[in-house]
Each structure stands twice: as structure tokens, then as C-alpha cells.
Design a protein around this motif. Structure first.
Motif, PDB file in Angstrom:
ATOM      1  N   VAL A 299     -24.384-104.386 -24.315  1.00 52.63           N
ATOM      2  CA  VAL A 299     -24.706-103.149 -23.802  1.00 52.63           C
ATOM      3  C   VAL A 299     -25.780-103.289 -22.664  1.00 52.63           C
ATOM      4  CG1 VAL A 299     -25.802-100.975 -24.545  1.00 52.63           C
ATOM      5  CG2 VAL A 299     -24.419-101.925 -26.211  1.00 52.63           C
ATOM      6  N   MET A 300     -26.923-103.900 -22.829  1.00 53.90           N
ATOM      7  CA  MET A 300     -27.740-104.075 -21.633  1.00 53.90           C
ATOM      8  C   MET A 300     -27.003-104.604 -20.454  1.00 53.90           C
ATOM      9  SD  MET A 300     -30.206-102.260 -22.997  1.00 53.90           S
ATOM     10  CE  MET A 300     -31.433-102.429 -21.688  1.00 53.90           C
ATOM     11  N   ALA A 301     -26.150-105.650 -20.524  1.00 50.76           N
ATOM     12  CA  ALA A 301     -25.582-106.337 -19.553  1.00 50.76           C
ATOM     13  C   ALA A 301     -24.519-105.016 -18.790  1.00 50.76           C
ATOM     14  CB  ALA A 301     -24.711-107.324 -19.822  1.00 50.76           C
TER      15      ALA A 301
ATOM     16  N   PRO B 170     -36.624 -89.826 -20.823  1.00 49.37           N
ATOM     17  CA  PRO B 170     -36.270 -90.239 -19.724  1.00 49.37           C
ATOM     18  C   PRO B 170     -36.765 -91.480 -19.237  1.00 49.37           C
ATOM     19  CG  PRO B 170     -37.460 -87.973 -19.900  1.00 49.37           C
ATOM     20  CD  PRO B 170     -37.630 -88.799 -21.080  1.00 49.37           C
ATOM     21  N   LYS B 171     -37.638 -92.396 -20.014  1.00 49.09           N
ATOM     22  CA  LYS B 171     -37.785 -93.579 -19.838  1.00 49.09           C
ATOM     23  C   LYS B 171     -36.913 -94.833 -20.339  1.00 49.09           C
ATOM     24  CE  LYS B 171     -42.687 -92.446 -20.200  1.00 49.09           C
ATOM     25  NZ  LYS B 171     -43.919 -92.791 -20.975  1.00 49.09           N
ATOM     26  N   ALA B 172     -35.607 -94.113 -21.062  1.00 49.89           N
ATOM     27  CA  ALA B 172     -34.754 -95.007 -21.735  1.00 49.89           C
ATOM     28  C   ALA B 172     -33.955 -95.757 -20.633  1.00 49.89           C
ATOM     29  CB  ALA B 172     -33.949 -94.226 -22.748  1.00 49.89           C
TER      30      ALA B 172
ATOM     31  N   ALA C  33     -37.473-108.116 -27.062  1.00 48.52           N
ATOM     32  CA  ALA C  33     -36.202-107.429 -27.293  1.00 48.52           C
ATOM     33  C   ALA C  33     -36.201-106.015 -27.032  1.00 48.52           C
ATOM     34  CB  ALA C  33     -35.753-107.775 -28.825  1.00 48.52           C
ATOM     35  N   PRO C  34     -35.154-105.392 -26.753  1.00 50.42           N
ATOM     36  CA  PRO C  34     -35.325-103.877 -26.426  1.00 50.42           C
ATOM     37  C   PRO C  34     -35.737-103.154 -27.752  1.00 50.42           C
ATOM     38  CG  PRO C  34     -33.143-104.758 -25.941  1.00 50.42           C
ATOM     39  CD  PRO C  34     -33.682-105.889 -26.629  1.00 50.42           C
ATOM     40  N   ARG C  35     -36.515-102.016 -27.406  1.00 47.72           N
ATOM     41  CA  ARG C  35     -37.193-101.292 -28.422  1.00 47.72           C
ATOM     42  C   ARG C  35     -36.355 -99.993 -28.520  1.00 47.72           C
ATOM     43  NH1 ARG C  35     -42.165-103.094 -30.032  1.00 47.72           N
ATOM     44  NH2 ARG C  35     -43.087-104.721 -28.955  1.00 47.72           N
TER      45      ARG C  35
ATOM     46  N   TYR D 157     -36.113-101.400 -22.265  1.00 49.83           N
ATOM     47  CA  TYR D 157     -36.195-102.982 -22.120  1.00 49.83           C
ATOM     48  C   TYR D 157     -37.136-103.191 -20.944  1.00 49.83           C
ATOM     49  CZ  TYR D 157     -35.644-107.989 -22.004  1.00 49.83           C
ATOM     50  OH  TYR D 157     -36.124-109.212 -21.773  1.00 49.83           O
ATOM     51  N   THR D 158     -38.042-104.023 -21.076  1.00 53.55           N
ATOM     52  CA  THR D 158     -38.631-104.525 -19.858  1.00 53.55           C
ATOM     53  C   THR D 158     -38.820-106.130 -20.068  1.00 53.55           C
ATOM     54  OG1 THR D 158     -40.943-104.058 -20.700  1.00 53.55           O
ATOM     55  CG2 THR D 158     -40.178-102.353 -19.363  1.00 53.55           C
TER      56      THR D 158
END
Length: 378
Positions: A342-344, A261-263, A285-287, A279-280
Motif C-alpha cells: 500500500v505504501m509503495a 490531514p497528516k495521513a 512501521a506505519p502507525r 509513516y515517516t
């Protein structure tokens, strides 16, 4: 045939069995080695201190014989004189006794080392069984000990007889000299005889020590079944270990599912693999916070859907992330560009859900290097 061979004692004893035998007081011992060391030290001590011992004992004996008629009828004086003479004799013999005591304690440790075992000191009432006692006497081991004792006695007797026969002229000549010279000559002959007998005992010990070691390790030999049982005892039952590993995997899976749920996004294959990324701003970089295949992948997607986590179907990226990352790892640098797209998309989708506007489009093509995609060659 296989079952019979598993029950034959053909395997060398393990370190665990040797250690267990030591705990029970079972170590290799050689009586012949102890006898040799005691005889050697006794011969050396008498050769070194013989003259002083003779003179000291002569003085003690002379004082004991010098007694007045009045003292001879006084029991209190006689008791006191006996005590003094005994103390003097004990002090004269004390160095010899101490040397022999130390040798008697240290000699057995040369072969089996230092051992203090309560188990060996515990009473065993089975030894009181006369039938078992006769069985031990009439066993091959008992017969071997008897034969060894006969051979040892024969060798020592033969060497002593030969030496005395060879020295018969010197012995007869002692009767023609003074008592002091006769005692000195007899002491030299006795010392030489002890050294000759010590040489025989050294030969016997040199034969007995390897024999005792061979018998000790032969007695501790194990069957193949005993080796397997010991390995199972030391390492644990395979079924129990498999059960523990299964429980550990299940616990790890539950912890991983609690992170889903934190993804920020879940990248899927869409049916074979699922990888959850987070990612924070504090991260470089994203984990990867969750990943799995087959049923685990399906469960990750179900948890993501229940928590409104964006799910992106990107088979090459999902396969690459699943193959080349572990839980908690940052994504590889070669996948930065693909994951950035993807993050964008995720951030645009998040803005759309909160502020409205134009629905963002999922990225169609992601730049995933072929060498990182396990399915590229299929």
C-alpha cells in the motif's frame, strides 16, 4: 411489595454511613464497660497504695489536730494551716486521681475508638423539648435502660450484702483490736469487697458490650433505597456519567479528525471501516492515526478527500487494521507485507502527482492472513 421492602432497614450499614455517623459523634459506647474499668482500677489502686494512703492521711490528720491555743484564735494561721493540710492531702490522693482520670478518658475509647467531633459538641435545642424528653424516657430504649439499672443495682446489692453477711464475724472482731489494726482490717475487707463488686461489673459489661454494638449497628441499618442513593452519590449519577463519557468520546473524535490531514493513506472497506495510516523515516512501521466505522468512517473519508489524501479500497486489510490496532499503534508485523504494498503505491502516486509519468496501479490482492480478517469467515 417491592417498594415496601426497599423502605425497610434490613441492610447492613456501609463504611460511608459509619464514617458519617462518627463525624457526627455517633459511636458505640458502653457505660458498663467504663464503670467496670474505673472500679477495677480503683480497687487495684487502693489495694496497692492503701497502706501508704492510710499512713499519710493519719499523719496529716495528726498534724491538723496538733494546734496551740494561741493559733486556734488566729484566723491567718488557721487559713495557712488549712492550706498546707489540704495540699498534703491532695498530693497523697493525686496518683489515685490521675489513674482514675486516665481510666475515665481511655475507657470509652476501647469500644468506639478515639473521636473528636465538633458536631457532637454543638448545642441541640431540640433536647430542651420536654415532650421529646418524656418520649425518650418512655421509649423502649428508656425502659431497657431502666431495667438494666434495676438489675445492676440488685446484683451489686445482693453481692455486697452476701459478702458483708459472710464477713460479719470479722467485722465484729474489729471492735476488740487497736484502732490501727482495726483500720487495716477494715481496709482489707473494703478492698476485697471492691474486687467482688468489680467481678459483678465485669459480668454486666460482658453482656452490655455486645448489646451496645448490636443496638448501634441496628440503628445505622440502611434501606435498599438508601444504598442506591449512596452509591449514586459516591459514583455519580449514571446520566451525568454517560453525558461525560459522550463528551469525552466527542473530544477524542475531534482530536482524531484533526490528525487525518497528516495521513499518508486511508484504507477503507469501502463503506464500513476507514483506517488512516501515517509513516515517516523515524518510525519503525506505519502507525494508525485515525480509525472508525459507519458514520465515523464516512467522516474520515470526507476529511481525507478534502485534503487530497489517497484513499485505497482494501476490505480485508481495512477490517484487519480496524480490529487489531488502536490509535497510535504500529501496524502488526503480520501485516507488514500488505501495508508495504500500500505504501509503495502511495509513494508512486505521490511521485506521479508531482513529476508525472505513468499512473500507478492500485494493488489488487493484498496478503492479509485469514486469522486477522474478521470478515474472512463470513
Amino acid at each position: 411489595m417491592s417498594d415496601d421492602s426497599d423502605l425497610e432497614r434490613t441492610e447492613s450499614p456501609s463504611e460511608r454511613k459509619i464514617e458519617k455517623a462518627r463525624e457526627e459523634g455517633q459511636v458505640a459506647r458502653s457505660r458498663e464497660l467504663s464503670t467496670f474499668l474505673l472500679m477495677f482500677l480503683a480497687a487495684g489502686t487502693f489495694s496497692w497504695m492503701g497502706n501508704d494512703l492510710f499512713q499519710g492521711m493519719s499523719r496529716t490528720l495528726r498534724r491538723g489536730l496538733e494546734i496551740s491555743r494561741a493559733d486556734a484564735f488566729d484566723s491567718a494561721v488557721l487559713s495557712h494551716r488549712l492550706f498546707l493540710l489540704s495540699s498534703d492531702a491532695l498530693l497523697l490522693l493525686l496518683p489515685v486521681l490521675l489513674i482514675l482520670l486516665v481510666a475515665g478518658i481511655a475507657a470509652p475509647m476501647l469500644l468506639g475508638g478515639w473521636l473528636f467531633s465538633i458536631g457532637a459538641a454543638m448545642p441541640r435545642f431540640s433536647r430542651l423539648n420536654p415532650i421529646a424528653g418524656f418520649g425518650r424516657i418512655l421509649s423502649w430504649n428508656g425502659v431497657g435502660e431502666l431495667a438494666k439499672a434495676i438489675v445492676k443495682a440488685s446484683l451489686l446489692g445482693a453481692v455486697a450484702a452476701w459478702f458483708l453477711w459472710d464477713a460479719r464475724t470479722k467485722i465484729l472482731a474489729l471492735g476488740q483490736v487497736s484502732v490501727v489494726d482495726a483500720v487495716g482490717g477494715l481496709g482489707q475487707l473494703l478492698s476485697t469487697t471492691l474486687f467482688f463488686l468489680t467481678g459483678v461489673l465485669a459480668l454486666i459489661a460482658a453482656i452490655d458490650v455486645p448489646l451496645q454494638l448490636w443496638q448501634y449497628y441496628s440503628h445505622l441499618k440502611m434501606t435498599r433505597q438508601e444504598q442506591r442513593d449512596e452509591a449514586r452519590e459516591m459514583e455519580g449519577d449514571p446520566q451525568v456519567k454517560a453525558r461525560i463519557r459522550s463528551m469525552q468520546r466527542e473530544a477524542a473524535r475531534r482530536r482524531m479528525m484533526a490528525e487525518v490531514p497528516k495521513a499518508d493513506v486511508i484504507v477503507t472497506n469501502p463503506t464500513h471501516y476507514s483506517v488512516a495510516l501515517s509513516y515517516t523515516e523515524s518510525m519503525r512501521a506505519p502507525r494508525v492515526i485515525a480509525k472508525g466505522s459507519a458514520l465515523v468512517a464516512l467522516r474520515i473519508r470526507e476529511v481525507g478527500q478534502a485534503n487530497n489524501i489517497p484513499i485505497l479500497e482494501a476490505p480485508p486489510l481495512a477490517r484487519a487494521l480496524h480490529r487489531h490496532t488502536e490509535l497510535g499503534d504500529e501496524i502488526p508485523a503480520t501485516l507488514y507485507e500488505a501495508v508495504a504494498l500500500v505504501m509503495a503505491y502511495v509513494f508512486q502516486l505521490r511521485r506521479y502527482r508531482t513529476q508525472g509519468g505513468t499512473m500507478p496501479q492500485m494493488p489488487d490482492v493484498l496478503p492479509v492472513p485469514a486469522e486477522l480478517d474478521p470478515g474472512a469467515s463470513e
